[in-house]
Design a protein around this motif. Structure first.
Motif, PDB file in Angstrom:
ATOM      1  N   LEU A   1     -13.931  19.123  -2.708  1.00 33.34           N
ATOM      2  CA  LEU A   1     -12.639  19.039  -3.400  1.00 33.34           C
ATOM      3  C   LEU A   1     -12.210  20.342  -4.065  1.00 33.34           C
ATOM      4  O   LEU A   1     -11.002  20.565  -4.250  1.00 33.34           O
ATOM      5  CB  LEU A   1     -12.704  17.945  -4.473  1.00 33.34           C
ATOM      6  N   ASN A   2     -13.151  21.175  -4.425  1.00 30.74           N
ATOM      7  CA  ASN A   2     -12.832  22.354  -5.225  1.00 30.74           C
ATOM      8  C   ASN A   2     -11.806  23.268  -4.552  1.00 30.74           C
ATOM      9  O   ASN A   2     -11.973  23.682  -3.404  1.00 30.74           O
ATOM     10  CB  ASN A   2     -14.109  23.160  -5.492  1.00 30.74           C
ATOM     11  N   GLY A   3     -10.726  23.539  -5.260  1.00 31.38           N
ATOM     12  CA  GLY A   3      -9.775  24.545  -4.817  1.00 31.38           C
ATOM     13  C   GLY A   3      -8.688  24.077  -3.877  1.00 31.38           C
ATOM     14  O   GLY A   3      -7.958  24.917  -3.332  1.00 31.38           O
ATOM     15  N   ARG A   4      -8.558  22.781  -3.658  1.00 27.77           N
ATOM     16  CA  ARG A   4      -7.468  22.327  -2.799  1.00 27.77           C
ATOM     17  C   ARG A   4      -6.948  20.966  -3.266  1.00 27.77           C
ATOM     18  O   ARG A   4      -7.664  20.187  -3.900  1.00 27.77           O
ATOM     19  CB  ARG A   4      -7.884  22.257  -1.333  1.00 27.77           C
ATOM     20  N   PRO A   5      -5.680  20.662  -2.936  1.00 30.42           N
ATOM     21  CA  PRO A   5      -5.101  19.380  -3.366  1.00 30.42           C
ATOM     22  C   PRO A   5      -5.868  18.211  -2.761  1.00 30.42           C
ATOM     23  O   PRO A   5      -6.289  18.267  -1.605  1.00 30.42           O
ATOM     24  CB  PRO A   5      -3.663  19.441  -2.810  1.00 30.42           C
ATOM     25  N   ASN A   6      -6.045  17.154  -3.559  1.00 28.24           N
ATOM     26  CA  ASN A   6      -6.738  15.974  -3.058  1.00 28.24           C
ATOM     27  C   ASN A   6      -6.167  14.719  -3.701  1.00 28.24           C
ATOM     28  O   ASN A   6      -5.628  14.758  -4.813  1.00 28.24           O
ATOM     29  CB  ASN A   6      -8.245  16.092  -3.281  1.00 28.24           C
ATOM     30  N   PHE A   7      -6.314  13.611  -2.990  1.00 24.75           N
ATOM     31  CA  PHE A   7      -5.743  12.330  -3.410  1.00 24.75           C
ATOM     32  C   PHE A   7      -6.639  11.227  -2.863  1.00 24.75           C
ATOM     33  O   PHE A   7      -7.197  11.360  -1.763  1.00 24.75           O
ATOM     34  CB  PHE A   7      -4.327  12.195  -2.858  1.00 24.75           C
ATOM     35  N   HIS A   8      -6.762  10.107  -3.614  1.00 27.67           N
ATOM     36  CA  HIS A   8      -7.783   9.132  -3.271  1.00 27.67           C
ATOM     37  C   HIS A   8      -7.258   7.693  -3.358  1.00 27.67           C
ATOM     38  O   HIS A   8      -6.565   7.334  -4.312  1.00 27.67           O
ATOM     39  CB  HIS A   8      -8.987   9.315  -4.190  1.00 27.67           C
ATOM     40  N   ILE A   9      -7.619   6.905  -2.358  1.00 24.82           N
ATOM     41  CA  ILE A   9      -7.172   5.515  -2.244  1.00 24.82           C
ATOM     42  C   ILE A   9      -8.404   4.639  -2.023  1.00 24.82           C
ATOM     43  O   ILE A   9      -9.231   4.947  -1.159  1.00 24.82           O
ATOM     44  CB  ILE A   9      -6.205   5.352  -1.058  1.00 24.82           C
TER      45      ILE A   9
ATOM     46  N   LEU B   1       0.834  -1.197   0.000  1.00 26.19           N
ATOM     47  CA  LEU B   1       0.000   0.000   0.000  1.00 26.19           C
ATOM     48  C   LEU B   1       0.871   1.249   0.000  1.00 26.19           C
ATOM     49  O   LEU B   1       0.605   2.203  -0.741  1.00 26.19           O
ATOM     50  CB  LEU B   1      -0.932   0.001   1.209  1.00 26.19           C
ATOM     51  N   ARG B   2       1.900   1.225   0.789  1.00 29.37           N
ATOM     52  CA  ARG B   2       2.818   2.365   0.841  1.00 29.37           C
ATOM     53  C   ARG B   2       3.451   2.619  -0.534  1.00 29.37           C
ATOM     54  O   ARG B   2       3.503   3.749  -1.021  1.00 29.37           O
ATOM     55  CB  ARG B   2       3.900   2.105   1.890  1.00 29.37           C
ATOM     56  N   ARG B   3       3.890   1.544  -1.172  1.00 27.63           N
ATOM     57  CA  ARG B   3       4.519   1.680  -2.488  1.00 27.63           C
ATOM     58  C   ARG B   3       3.508   2.179  -3.515  1.00 27.63           C
ATOM     59  O   ARG B   3       3.831   2.999  -4.384  1.00 27.63           O
ATOM     60  CB  ARG B   3       5.117   0.334  -2.913  1.00 27.63           C
ATOM     61  N   LEU B   4       2.268   1.695  -3.416  1.00 30.40           N
ATOM     62  CA  LEU B   4       1.219   2.147  -4.320  1.00 30.40           C
ATOM     63  C   LEU B   4       0.983   3.645  -4.191  1.00 30.40           C
ATOM     64  O   LEU B   4       0.942   4.382  -5.193  1.00 30.40           O
ATOM     65  CB  LEU B   4      -0.082   1.395  -4.017  1.00 30.40           C
ATOM     66  N   ILE B   5       0.815   4.103  -2.960  1.00 28.82           N
ATOM     67  CA  ILE B   5       0.519   5.520  -2.720  1.00 28.82           C
ATOM     68  C   ILE B   5       1.663   6.411  -3.202  1.00 28.82           C
ATOM     69  O   ILE B   5       1.441   7.451  -3.838  1.00 28.82           O
ATOM     70  CB  ILE B   5       0.243   5.754  -1.221  1.00 28.82           C
ATOM     71  N   LYS B   6       2.880   5.990  -2.927  1.00 34.15           N
ATOM     72  CA  LYS B   6       4.049   6.779  -3.347  1.00 34.15           C
ATOM     73  C   LYS B   6       4.170   6.786  -4.870  1.00 34.15           C
ATOM     74  O   LYS B   6       4.434   7.825  -5.481  1.00 34.15           O
ATOM     75  CB  LYS B   6       5.313   6.212  -2.712  1.00 34.15           C
ATOM     76  N   THR B   7       3.985   5.618  -5.495  1.00 33.99           N
ATOM     77  CA  THR B   7       4.095   5.524  -6.946  1.00 33.99           C
ATOM     78  C   THR B   7       3.006   6.340  -7.638  1.00 33.99           C
ATOM     79  O   THR B   7       3.227   6.924  -8.707  1.00 33.99           O
ATOM     80  CB  THR B   7       4.009   4.054  -7.401  1.00 33.99           C
TER      81      THR B   7
END
Length: 368
Positions: free
Chosen positions: A264-272, A23-29
């Motif tokens: 989400l509008n106007g700020r950085p976002n990331f999804h898992i 999971l760590r490698r996935l998120i970083k990649t």
């Protein structure tokens, strides 16, 4: 238009790399390091699981994400908003107790837990939805809107009202305050069960619009005055106040997309998303049924729409687990989620999310 990148890894492990390391490698990649976390507050939106339901994500997964955020200089916290319905997460105290019961704590995850909409689900921010067709101002948990960066960790599973629960469901419905959840679920106003009401007057005291009166030790709501804020639901000690929950599934799905846009509008976002223990219904249930398909794997993307589509496509390629609800319903629609919940169409939320600019249905799946 360039396809969105969705990264994937299976649940297979080796003696040199366990699931948490994968999971760590996935998120970083997948590129989370591209976000500037330095001295930034990062909300990690997660579902802590309703007590009695054992399909929720283990806190070990959340710790991987929190640790990465801290390594990148950020200040992570786990968050969710209180529920509209009666249960183990109706207020912040019960919600925290439920999270602890299910293994979530600062000790197991490496970061604090903050309930996004406060003690009674009324601590909210009104966020304008530019061009919103169904929602003009989304009512989002205050702590969530205070965050500089927004991350989701989603348990991808079925859902009786939305087809499946993935990134958009976790963002839109999950980040709504009690009034926000009522707005998404209902076209009408709350009602009071006269059988349960004891006339204590708590609802009338909290109503800012004088919409509730007590007559003969029973409360009633004047819908002409009621604005649908949901505060009465949160304060009733007898759970006598109920939301109308009368919105059509298609409009509910579109409202979820508009609420997601507001978050989400106007700020950085990331999804898992973790496609494991794919139960037929939401983790909001105080129980979970046999998974409908085998575990698939873990996905990550900057695009929540592409992520949801990739996860749905992956589930639909899986064989049906014998003895599951999907097996009982039979494969009639060429879509596992439609077969489990034929009264809803999950593609409605996806198509509407694309329309309002939340992301793309087109994706490139990158396996690591």
């Amino acid at each position: 238009m360039e396809k969105s990148k969705v990264y994937f890894t299976s649940m297979k492990t080796t003696s040199k790399e366990n699931l948490l390391q994968k999971l760590r490698r996935l998120i970083k990649t997948a590129g989370i390091s591209e976000i500037d976390f330095e001295k930034k507050y990062a909300a990690i939106k997660i579902h802590f699981g309703e007590p009695g339901n054992l399909a929720f994500l283990r806190p070990n997964f959340a710790k991987v994400t929190a640790d990465i955020v801290k390594e990148l200089g950020g200040k992570p916290f786990l968050t969710d908003c209180n529920t509209l319905y009666v249960g183990g997460r109706k207020n912040a105290i019960d919600h925290m107790d439920s999270a602890y019961e299910n293994g979530y704590s600062p000790f197991s995850t490496g970061c604090q837990i903050i309930i996004g909409d406060g003690l009674k689900g009324t601590d909210e921010v009104l966020v304008p939805v530019v061009g919103g067709e169904y929602v003009k101002e989304a009512k989002i948990g205050h702590a969530i809107m205070d965050a500089d960066v927004f991350i989701t960790m989603n348990h991808f599973k079925g859902h009786e009202l939305t087809g499946f629960g993935g990134a958009l469901k976790n963002i839109g419905m999950g980040c709504g305050s009690r009034a926000g959840k009522m707005e998404m679920h209902s076209s009408g106003k709350p009602n009071i069960s006269q059988d349960k009401c004891v006339g204590c007057g708590m609802c009338a005291k909290t109503c800012a619009h004088s919409a509730i009166t007590i007559t003969d030790k029973k409360a009633s709501i004047n819908h002409d005055k009621c604005v649908g804020c949901g505060r009465c639901i949160g304060v009733c000690p007898m759970d006598a106040v109920k939301a109308a929950s009368d919105e059509s599934n298609d409009i509910l799905n579109k409202k979820i997309a508009e609420y997601s846009w507001a978050v989400l509008n106007g700020r950085p976002n990331f999804h898992i998303s973790l496609v494991i223990d794919v139960s037929p219904y939401c983790d909001c249930h105080p129980e979970n049924d046999v998974p409908i398909v085998p575990d698939v794997g873990m996905f990550a993307s900057f695009d929540p729409v592409a992520l949801d589509v990739a996860c749905a496509d992956a589930v639909n390629k899986q064989p049906v687990i014998k003895g599951s609800l999907l097996d009982a319903h039979g494969c009639k629609h060429n879509d596992h989620f439609t077969d489990v919940s034929p009264e809803t169409d999950w593609k409605v939320a996806i198509d509407y999310a694309v329309k309002i600019g939340l992301g793309s249905k087109e994706y490139e799946l990158i396996t690591i």
